[in-house]
Design an enzyme around this catalytic site. Sequence first.
Site, PDB file in Angstrom:
ATOM      1  N   ARG A  91       1.755  -4.941   6.134  1.00  0.00           N
ATOM      2  CA  ARG A  91       1.066  -3.889   5.393  1.00  0.00           C
ATOM      3  C   ARG A  91       1.877  -2.607   5.477  1.00  0.00           C
ATOM      4  NH1 ARG A  91      -5.202  -2.474   4.442  1.00  0.00           N
ATOM      5  NH2 ARG A  91      -4.829  -0.737   3.017  1.00  0.00           N
ATOM      6  N   HIS A 148       3.079   3.019  -8.890  1.00  0.00           N
ATOM      7  CA  HIS A 148       2.914   1.588  -9.173  1.00  0.00           C
ATOM      8  C   HIS A 148       4.162   1.023  -9.860  1.00  0.00           C
ATOM      9  CE1 HIS A 148      -1.116   1.993  -7.810  1.00  0.00           C
ATOM     10  NE2 HIS A 148      -1.577   2.622  -8.871  1.00  0.00           N
ATOM     11  N   GLU A 203     -12.084  -4.560  -5.336  1.00  0.00           N
ATOM     12  CA  GLU A 203     -12.624  -3.192  -5.300  1.00  0.00           C
ATOM     13  C   GLU A 203     -11.836  -2.244  -6.219  1.00  0.00           C
ATOM     14  OE1 GLU A 203     -12.084  -4.988  -2.382  1.00  0.00           O
ATOM     15  OE2 GLU A 203     -14.226  -5.471  -2.305  1.00  0.00           O
ATOM     16  N   LEU A 259      10.294 -21.292  -4.522  1.00  0.00           N
ATOM     17  CA  LEU A 259       9.379 -20.291  -3.960  1.00  0.00           C
ATOM     18  C   LEU A 259       8.071 -20.326  -4.740  1.00  0.00           C
ATOM     19  CD1 LEU A 259       8.735 -17.615  -2.310  1.00  0.00           C
ATOM     20  CD2 LEU A 259       9.766 -16.374  -4.223  1.00  0.00           C
ATOM     21  N   ASP A 301       0.832  -1.205   0.000  1.00  0.00           N
ATOM     22  CA  ASP A 301       0.000   0.000   0.000  1.00  0.00           C
ATOM     23  C   ASP A 301       0.871   1.262   0.000  1.00  0.00           C
ATOM     24  OD1 ASP A 301      -2.278   1.501   0.044  1.00  0.00           O
ATOM     25  OD2 ASP A 301      -2.768   1.112   2.143  1.00  0.00           O
TER      26      ASP A 301
HETATM   27  C1  FPP Z   1      -1.773   0.268  -3.351  1.00  0.00           C
HETATM   28  O1  FPP Z   1      -1.348   1.587  -3.450  1.00  0.00           O
HETATM   29  C2  FPP Z   1      -1.275  -0.490  -4.435  1.00  0.00           C
HETATM   30  C3  FPP Z   1      -2.016  -1.039  -5.441  1.00  0.00           C
HETATM   31  C4  FPP Z   1      -3.477  -0.927  -5.565  1.00  0.00           C
HETATM   32  C5  FPP Z   1      -1.374  -1.765  -6.495  1.00  0.00           C
HETATM   33  C6  FPP Z   1      -0.197  -2.570  -6.077  1.00  0.00           C
HETATM   34  C7  FPP Z   1       0.547  -2.818  -7.270  1.00  0.00           C
HETATM   35  C8  FPP Z   1       1.887  -2.838  -7.405  1.00  0.00           C
HETATM   36  C9  FPP Z   1       2.866  -2.743  -6.312  1.00  0.00           C
HETATM   37  C10 FPP Z   1       2.450  -2.974  -8.722  1.00  0.00           C
HETATM   38  C11 FPP Z   1       1.637  -3.828  -9.575  1.00  0.00           C
HETATM   39  C12 FPP Z   1       2.069  -5.176  -9.469  1.00  0.00           C
HETATM   40  C13 FPP Z   1       1.631  -6.078 -10.322  1.00  0.00           C
HETATM   41  C14 FPP Z   1       2.314  -7.376 -10.387  1.00  0.00           C
HETATM   42  C15 FPP Z   1       0.484  -5.756 -11.194  1.00  0.00           C
HETATM   43  P1  FPP Z   1      -2.431   2.711  -3.644  1.00  0.00           P
HETATM   44  O2  FPP Z   1      -2.542   2.977  -5.093  1.00  0.00           O
HETATM   45  O3  FPP Z   1      -3.708   2.308  -2.968  1.00  0.00           O
HETATM   46  O4  FPP Z   1      -1.722   3.886  -2.896  1.00  0.00           O
HETATM   47  P2  FPP Z   1      -2.406   5.027  -2.010  1.00  0.00           P
HETATM   48  O5  FPP Z   1      -3.115   4.330  -0.891  1.00  0.00           O
HETATM   49  O6  FPP Z   1      -1.233   5.824  -1.560  1.00  0.00           O
HETATM   50  O7  FPP Z   1      -3.317   5.779  -2.919  1.00  0.00           O
END
Ligand code: FPP
Length: 235
Positions: free
Chosen positions: A183, A32, A62, A126, A15
């Site tokens: 987290r 990302h 979601e 893994l 996150d």
């Molecule tokens: C949460 O941060 C993250 C996500 C919803 C996407 C997680 C994805 C990656 C780490 C890269 C993608 C990986 C693959 C393999 C597809 P957020 O966007 O909710 O951040 P915020 O809470 O700061 O807005």
Amino acid sequence: MIFKNLPGHIAIIMDGNGRWAKKRNLDRIYGHAEGIKSLKSVVKGVMYYKIKYLTAYAFSSENWQRPEEEVDYLMDLLEQYIEIELPYLIKNKIRLNFIGNLEKLPEKSKTAVLRAVDKTKNGSELTLTLAISYGSKEEILNAVRKISEDVKKKSIDLNDINSQLFSNYLYTAGIPDPDLIIRTSGEERMSNFMLYQAAYAELYFTKTLWPDFRRKNLIIALKNYEKRSRRFGKT
Ligand code: FPP
């Protein structure tokens, strides 16, 4: 660094990508993209310690409600990740696995996912599970539906239903429950992630945003885990 005890399965709620980007006046997608680097770094760390299971929450059920542009970007990133990492995964005997409702993925992403699962199926070092289009409540409800059908068909008996059987109906069938759930970004909630599987997991929350979470942060989390006393409800 030598640890007295290590988790057999680490699950991570990655996150804070959006906030990482915002702090730099960048579009969320850059967060990302940087987050992928963290995932790679953590995979290497986990391999080093011979931890056998790593699960990463990449896209929740979601998350489909995010702006189309961001959803498209995350799907592209998933395909790129698979394409670029596949040789590394095969070489290092990493089995790629997915949990979630893959039916919702664009056809192109789904094809890439299924191909990668097949190409890495002999990986023995893994199991890297990506939770994509994943929601734990949906997973549990699906399990209940399938079990009910099997009871109705008489392929199982009501008395057969126990926690082992139930686990076998979840997306995570065959994967042990996580020992440690991490987290990032300071949020302290489960957000519909592995609710059944997390029954006895140790929870580790850190303020570090996911794009900043690298191998050294993993080691800090492992040190913290080492100090926990796990009793599984016993004395
Ligand atoms: C949460 O941060 C993250 C996500 C919803 C996407 C997680 C994805 C990656 C780490 C890269 C993608 C990986 C693959 C393999 C597809 P957020 O966007 O909710 O951040 P915020 O809470 O700061 O807005």
